[in-house]
Structure formats: structure tokens, C-alpha cells
Scaffold this active site. Structure first.
Site, PDB file in Angstrom:
ATOM      1  NE  ARG A 202     -12.949  28.565-118.197  1.00 51.57           N
ATOM      2  CZ  ARG A 202     -11.979  28.533-117.271  1.00 51.57           C
ATOM      3  NH1 ARG A 202     -10.978  27.683-117.388  1.00 51.57           N
ATOM      4  NH2 ARG A 202     -12.005  29.356-116.250  1.00 51.57           N
TER       5      ARG A 202
ATOM      6  CG  HIS B 199     -11.541  34.674-116.152  1.00 53.39           C
ATOM      7  ND1 HIS B 199     -12.756  34.082-115.876  1.00 53.39           N
ATOM      8  CD2 HIS B 199     -10.600  33.865-115.572  1.00 53.39           C
ATOM      9  CE1 HIS B 199     -12.559  32.976-115.170  1.00 53.39           C
ATOM     10  NE2 HIS B 199     -11.266  32.829-114.971  1.00 53.39           N
TER      11      HIS B 199
ATOM     12  CD  GLN C 135      -9.645  34.452-111.186  1.00 57.95           C
ATOM     13  OE1 GLN C 135      -9.831  33.291-111.508  1.00 57.95           O
ATOM     14  NE2 GLN C 135      -9.196  34.783-109.981  1.00 57.95           N
TER      15      GLN C 135
ATOM     16  CG  ASP D  54      -3.476  34.807-116.217  1.00 59.90           C
ATOM     17  OD1 ASP D  54      -3.325  33.628-115.827  1.00 59.90           O
ATOM     18  OD2 ASP D  54      -4.331  35.124-117.072  1.00 59.90           O
TER      19      ASP D  54
ATOM     20  CB  CYS E  74      -6.594  33.896-111.882  1.00 62.74           C
ATOM     21  SG  CYS E  74      -5.824  33.671-113.495  1.00 62.74           S
TER      22      CYS E  74
ATOM     23  NE  ARG F 234     -13.018  32.410-109.867  1.00 63.61           N
ATOM     24  CZ  ARG F 234     -12.910  31.781-111.026  1.00 63.61           C
ATOM     25  NH1 ARG F 234     -11.866  31.022-111.255  1.00 63.61           N
ATOM     26  NH2 ARG F 234     -13.822  31.927-111.961  1.00 63.61           N
TER      27      ARG F 234
HETATM   28  N1   CP Z   1      -8.645  30.804-112.480  1.00 59.93           N
HETATM   29  C1   CP Z   1      -9.424  29.978-113.193  1.00 59.93           C
HETATM   30  O1   CP Z   1     -10.356  30.394-113.872  1.00 59.93           O
HETATM   31  O2   CP Z   1      -9.081  28.670-113.089  1.00 59.93           O
HETATM   32  P1   CP Z   1      -9.670  27.481-113.943  1.00 59.93           P
HETATM   33  O3   CP Z   1      -9.141  27.648-115.352  1.00 59.93           O
HETATM   34  O4   CP Z   1      -9.120  26.241-113.291  1.00 59.93           O
HETATM   35  O5   CP Z   1     -11.154  27.526-113.905  1.00 59.93           O
HETATM   36  N1  NVA Z   2      -5.463  33.809-119.084  1.00 57.94           N
HETATM   37  C1  NVA Z   2      -5.662  32.441-118.693  1.00 57.94           C
HETATM   38  C2  NVA Z   2      -6.555  32.386-117.511  1.00 57.94           C
HETATM   39  C3  NVA Z   2      -6.763  31.002-116.958  1.00 57.94           C
HETATM   40  C4  NVA Z   2      -7.734  30.980-115.828  1.00 57.94           C
HETATM   41  C5  NVA Z   2      -6.214  31.659-119.859  1.00 57.94           C
HETATM   42  O1  NVA Z   2      -7.081  32.175-120.591  1.00 57.94           O
HETATM   43  O2  NVA Z   2      -5.787  30.532-120.064  1.00 57.94           O
END
Ligand code: CP
Ligand code: NVA
Length: 309
Positions: free
Chosen positions: A108, A135, A138, A227, A267, A293
């Protein structure tokens, strides 16, 4: 070995195979304990290395459970404890070491270029655990959830997104092209999807519908997604952005223009884009969505490890 970086680069037949496998595996786990491996133990002895340069709760835990349920193990690295983050070691050397010790790598990151750099030097699969542009794990899992609840292929449903044009929406747009479903997007004019993604949709001879009016976007929807308005990588004036989205909150009034049996998905983490009563209400399936997930990521891992049948 396969990578999982963006949905647009993966064949729809493979995405379908992943969903099917996840469905089968989920069914077989009734009465299993969380950490019990699946009967076939397909990734026995394999090590998944995870690195999160940004906060994560769900992705980190669900991949941990996913690899454990496949018979393998996981190790999560803290970037601030590595030589790489401090400039003491090159990315290519780090990648070679990861490939020597581990069997798969989840990253990430704040940089899509970094994902590509790692991909170049790794000889093990890399999975995008969220980047500024996408993502993918997800969204594939969310498609599984939609079809599980609606008991229909997503191509037969009206999907609506109310919110920012961010990484999750980019992946949802890619999925709408791959799986051929109708996608209505509701957002303020200045927050519409970027040109590169619209151009990609056009290049694939598909269409997405953009409305600067939440009600119009949500009309007749089977599923409403949202989101956070302010994402992890957003360097914006947060107060202004939240204000700009004030007419795009998913509340009971907005849910009432969707179909009667419409569901709400998010999410997480959440913010003011959804009212508490919708988020915690009957139409919300966010907890099922979060748990799924684990199941879908197991099949993503099998796809990456060349073990998906
Ligand atoms: N939805 C999601 O990716 O959550 P986290 O940021 O907690 O991993
Ligand atoms: N769009 C959000 C998703 C978090 C899981 C972010 O990038 O922070």
C-alpha cells in the site's frame, strides 16, 4: 505467477474465475475457525510479505487471514523500520531480498510509480493494496458482495457511486468496463473522474454516466456505493472539500429514490458522506462487505501464485 495491480490489466475471465473460486471456498468454510486452513491447504508453506506506507486496518487483517486460511503465513513490515525508507538501500535490492525470502508481496503506497518499480525488480507476485490511482482488491471483493446479496450477475444491476472521484471509484470504473455494468456517478462538477480514465472507458467503447446531482445518479439504483470524501492521499483543504460535497450525502432521503431493495456499500473508513442511520441501517451491508475481502483475496492470492483452477 501473476501480479494484481490494476483491474484494467487483468482479463475478465480471470476476474470471473477469482469470484467463482471465492464463492466455492466461502461455502466450504462453514463451521471452520478463523485461522483453520482450507482442506486443500493450497498455499502451505508460503510467506506473504505486506508493507503499508499508509494506514490500514481491513486490508492488512483480511490479507493476513486470507493467507492463513490457504495454509501459509504473513509478515507485515513497517516501512520506517526498513533501510529502504531511510535511503540506505535501493528499491531494487529490497525487492530482490523480498523475492528471496518471501513468495508474495502486498504494497500500500502513495506512489503508483513505486508499485511499477517493485514489479520490475520482484520475481514474486505483487498486489496493490491501495494506491493513489486504484484499490483493485477492494473493488473485486465488492463485486463479489453485490452478486452474493443480489443473486444476479452485476451486469444486470444499476450501480451508483455517490462521492469523490478517487482510487476506489477508478477501480469501480475499470470494473464497470470489464464486467459490463451500468455505472451512475454522482459528484460535484469540479470532482468528476479524471480525463485519463474517461478516455480509457471510451477507448473500450463503454460508457459511464456522470451527474452533478445526487438524486439523478441514485434514481433506480440497486446498489449505492460511497467512500470518504477526503482520501489518505488528498492534499486538499479538507473543510472546503467536505463543504463542496454537502449536497451529496447518502441519507434516507437519497436512499428513497433508489430501488426499494437497494443496498448501501462503503469500503470504510467513513466520514460525513453517509448519515449514521443509513450506515447502520437495514440497507447497509458494510460488515458483510468487509468480511468478504478475506474470501476474495484468498482467490486473488491463488490467481497470483498460479494455483487458481
Ligand atoms: N477499505 C480499506 O481498504 O480499509 P483499510 O484502509 O483499513 O485497509
Ligand atoms: N479512498 C480511500 C480509501 C480508503 C480505504 C483512501 O484512499 O483513503
Amino acid at each position: 505467477m501473476k501480479n494484481f495491480i490494476n483491474l484494467k490489466d487483468i482479463k475478465v475471465t480471470d476476474l470471473r474465475k477469482i469470484i467463482l473460486d471465492a464463492r466455492k471456498r466461502k461455502k466450504k468454510r462453514k463451521n471452520f475457525n478463523t485461522l483453520d486452513p482450507d482442506k486443500d491447504n493450497p498455499l502451505k508453506g508460503k510467506l506473504l510479505i505486506q508493507m503499508f506506507e499508509k494506514s490500514s486496518l481491513r486490508t492488512r487483517l483480511s490479507f493476513y487471514l486470507a493467507i492463513k486460511q490457504l495454509g501459509g503465513g504473513a509478515l507485515t513490515l513497517r516501512p520506517d523500520e526498513l533501510h529502504l525508507a531511510k535511503g540506505g538501500e535501493s528499491l531494487s535490492d529490497t525487492a530482490k531480498i523480498l523475492s528471496t525470502y518471501g513468495n508474495g508481496f502486498i504494497l500500500r503506497t502513495d506512489s503508483d510509480e513505486k508499485l511499477q518499480e517493485f514489479k520490475k525488480y520482484l520475481s514474486i507476485p505483487i498486489i496493490n493494496g491501495l494506491s493513489p490511482l486504484s484499490h483493485p482488491t477492494q473493488v473485486l471483493s465488492d463485486i463479489f458482495t453485490v452478486e452474493e446479496i443480489k443473486k444476479q450477475p452485476i451486469s444486470k444491476l444499476n450501480i451508483c457511486w455517490i462521492g469523490d472521484s478517487n482510487n476506489v471509484l477508478n477501480s469501480l470504473i475499470e470494473a464497470s468496463v470489464k464486467f459490463s455494468f451500468n455505472l451512475n456517478i454522482g459528484c460535484p462538477k469540479s470532482y468528476e473522474p479524471k480525463k485519463f480514465i474517461i478516455d480509457w472507458v471510451k477507448k473500450n467503447k463503454k460508457k459511464i454516466n456522470i451527474f452533478n446531482d445526487a438524486k439523478k445518479a441514485a434514481m433506480n439504483a440497486d446498489v449505492i456505493f460511497s467512500d470518504k470524501v477526503v482520501s489518505l492521499n488528498d492534499n486538499v483543504n479538507k473543510t472546503k472539500k467536505i463543504k463542496d460535497f454537502k449536497n451529496f450525502q447518502i441519507n434516507s432521503k437519497l436512499m428513497s429514490v433508489a430501488k426499494k431493495n437497494a443496498i448501501f456499500l462503503h469500503c470504510l473508513p467513513r466520514g460525513p458522506e453517509v448519515s449514521n442511520n443509513v450506515f447502520l441501517g437495514k440497507q447497509s451491508k458494510v460488515w458483510q462487505q468487509a468480511l468478504n475481502r478475506v474470501y476474495v483475496q484468498k482467490s486473488i492470492l491463488l490467481y497470483c501464485f498460479g494455483k487458481l483452477r
